[in-house]
Design an enzyme around this catalytic site. Structure first.
Site, PDB file in Angstrom:
ATOM      1  N   ILE A 212       0.784  -1.062  -0.049  1.00 50.89           N
ATOM      2  CA  ILE A 212       0.023  -0.081   0.076  1.00 50.89           C
ATOM      3  C   ILE A 212       0.927   1.342   0.028  1.00 50.89           C
ATOM      4  O   ILE A 212       2.002   0.983   0.491  1.00 50.89           O
ATOM      5  CB  ILE A 212      -0.899   0.183   1.180  1.00 50.89           C
ATOM      6  CG1 ILE A 212      -0.356   0.030   2.682  1.00 50.89           C
ATOM      7  CG2 ILE A 212      -1.895  -1.243   1.202  1.00 50.89           C
ATOM      8  CD1 ILE A 212      -1.242  -0.119   3.848  1.00 50.89           C
ATOM      9  N   ASP A 213       0.398   2.395  -0.661  1.00 52.40           N
ATOM     10  CA  ASP A 213       1.139   3.444  -0.501  1.00 52.40           C
ATOM     11  C   ASP A 213       1.634   4.069   0.825  1.00 52.40           C
ATOM     12  O   ASP A 213       1.279   3.686   1.699  1.00 52.40           O
ATOM     13  CB  ASP A 213       0.361   4.500  -1.349  1.00 52.40           C
ATOM     14  CG  ASP A 213       0.053   4.426  -2.548  1.00 52.40           C
ATOM     15  OD1 ASP A 213       0.816   3.627  -3.148  1.00 52.40           O
ATOM     16  OD2 ASP A 213      -1.017   4.825  -3.063  1.00 52.40           O
ATOM     17  N   LYS A 214       2.855   4.788   0.636  1.00 55.51           N
ATOM     18  CA  LYS A 214       3.395   5.185   1.925  1.00 55.51           C
ATOM     19  C   LYS A 214       2.566   6.069   2.916  1.00 55.51           C
ATOM     20  O   LYS A 214       2.414   5.712   4.024  1.00 55.51           O
ATOM     21  CB  LYS A 214       4.663   6.215   1.312  1.00 55.51           C
ATOM     22  CG  LYS A 214       5.401   6.782   2.544  1.00 55.51           C
ATOM     23  CD  LYS A 214       6.410   7.717   2.016  1.00 55.51           C
ATOM     24  CE  LYS A 214       7.188   8.447   3.235  1.00 55.51           C
ATOM     25  NZ  LYS A 214       8.536   9.344   2.906  1.00 55.51           N
TER      26      LYS A 214
END
Length: 346
Positions: free
Chosen positions: A151-153
């Site tokens: 998942i994105d930062k």
């Protein structure tokens, strides 16, 4: 090296390269610099520009597609070399499940999944190496041990990491077959016209910004990858200023992934005209406009929200080794709860 180029040492042990753009340097600054310094690929130059490492006469250059300004002095900062293997770091981790085969983490905002240029420290991999020692699966490679999905930062929520190769292979098969239950909560600017729907199309890289993905214009194309997102509108908030009656200013959506493409939810919701609140890449062009006595307060909360308002709330799967049914849930994080509380006043 010509008189118009210069390499100097950066204060952190890296390197600063300088060059004066001549007339006819080209249409794009990334192409010019990659040709000027053949040891740097164009994609490497683009990554450095995206990380804020390029300036022209001291002013930041933010777009790789900008045309070089003749006579301007460009300075490109190359960070110092990082060790090939991630280093263990003792960092706070919210572990919701762990056994000898895998670990499920409720990831915090601002923590990247694994080391990458511009984010080599403070990642989930660094933290898990300190927590698990050498037991993470090696299938992900040196830089991504144990990482099965991402998942994105700045997206919060649940991720599963494999501790050994058999668990990694088993989880990878589940993801490949889409036999994972993955539910996200999203706060959007505006709301979809249909309260509930399934979005199915092909996502391709944007020709304007290679970091982004967009829905393919040609429905018959074979380019890109099929992406399927099902959503439900949980709540909608207020009225969009200047829009026809019944057009909400914002909404809280539940999104279920049937595929797992990069930026899938972010790209799909942008395609529907309701990008995520706080999304720096997909939503920055959309202004938040609401009517009513609390519109200014809501607009201020939306403008101040520091990340894309997306949370991985549910993760369910069959344990790849034991065969047990596993299901984990994560409450909406406090920053999204606070945002929703303000939007409910509309």
């Amino acid at each position: 090296m010509t008189n118009d180029e210069e390499d100097i040492e950066a204060p952190d042990g890296g390197e600063v390269r300088r060059a004066v753009a001549p007339e006819g340097a080209g249409e794009r600054v990334d192409v010019w610099l990659a040709q000027l310094w053949p040891d740097l690929s164009r994609s490497r130059v683009q990554g450095l520009i995206g990380a804020g490492k390029l300036s022209a006469d001291g002013a930041p250059v933010t777009h790789a597609k900008d045309k070089p300004r003749a006579g301007a002095t460009y300075a490109l900062v190359l960070p110092p070399p990082e060790p090939a293997a991630p280093q263990p770091e003792v960092l706070p981790l919210n572990i919701v499940f762990e056994d000898a085969h895998l670990v499920v983490v409720d990831k915090a905002m601002g923590m990247a999944m694994h080391p990458a240029p511009g984010s080599m420290r403070g990642t989930l991999v660094n933290a898990l190496l300190a927590h698990c020692g050498d037991s993470l699966s090696g299938i992900g490679g040196v830089a991504r041990p144990g990482i099965v999905h991402r998942i994105d930062k700045d997206t919060t929520g649940l991720v599963v990491v494999a501790k050994h190769d058999a668990a990694h292979q088993g989880l990878a098969k589940l993801f490949a077959k889409h036999d994972m239950d993955r539910v996200y909560y999203a706060v959007t600017r505006g709301a979809p016209k249909e309260r509930t729907a399934t979005i199915e199309n092909r996502l391709v890289r944007s020709t304007e910004d290679r970091r982004k993905y967009v829905v393919a214009r040609d429905p018959d194309t074979e380019a890109g990858k099929i992406a399927i997102t099902q959503y439900w509108t949980i709540e909608s908030y207020g009225q969009q200023a200047g829009a026809s009656a019944g057009r909400p200013a914002a909404a809280l959506l539940e999104c279920r992934l049937h595929t797992g493409r990069t930026h899938q939810i972010r790209a799909h919701l942008t395609h529907l005209g309701c990008p995520l609140v706080g999304d720096p890449m997909y939503g920055k062009q959309r202004a938040f406009k609401a009517e009513g006595p609390h519109a200014e307060e809501a607009a201020a909360a939306v403008a101040a929200f520091p990340r894309q308002a997306l949370h991985a709330a549910v993760l369910g799967f069959v344990h790849p080794i034991t065969g047990d049914e596993m299901r984990f849930t994560s409450e909406l994080p406090t920053d999204m709860q606070a945002l929703v509380s303000v939007l409910r006043t509309l």
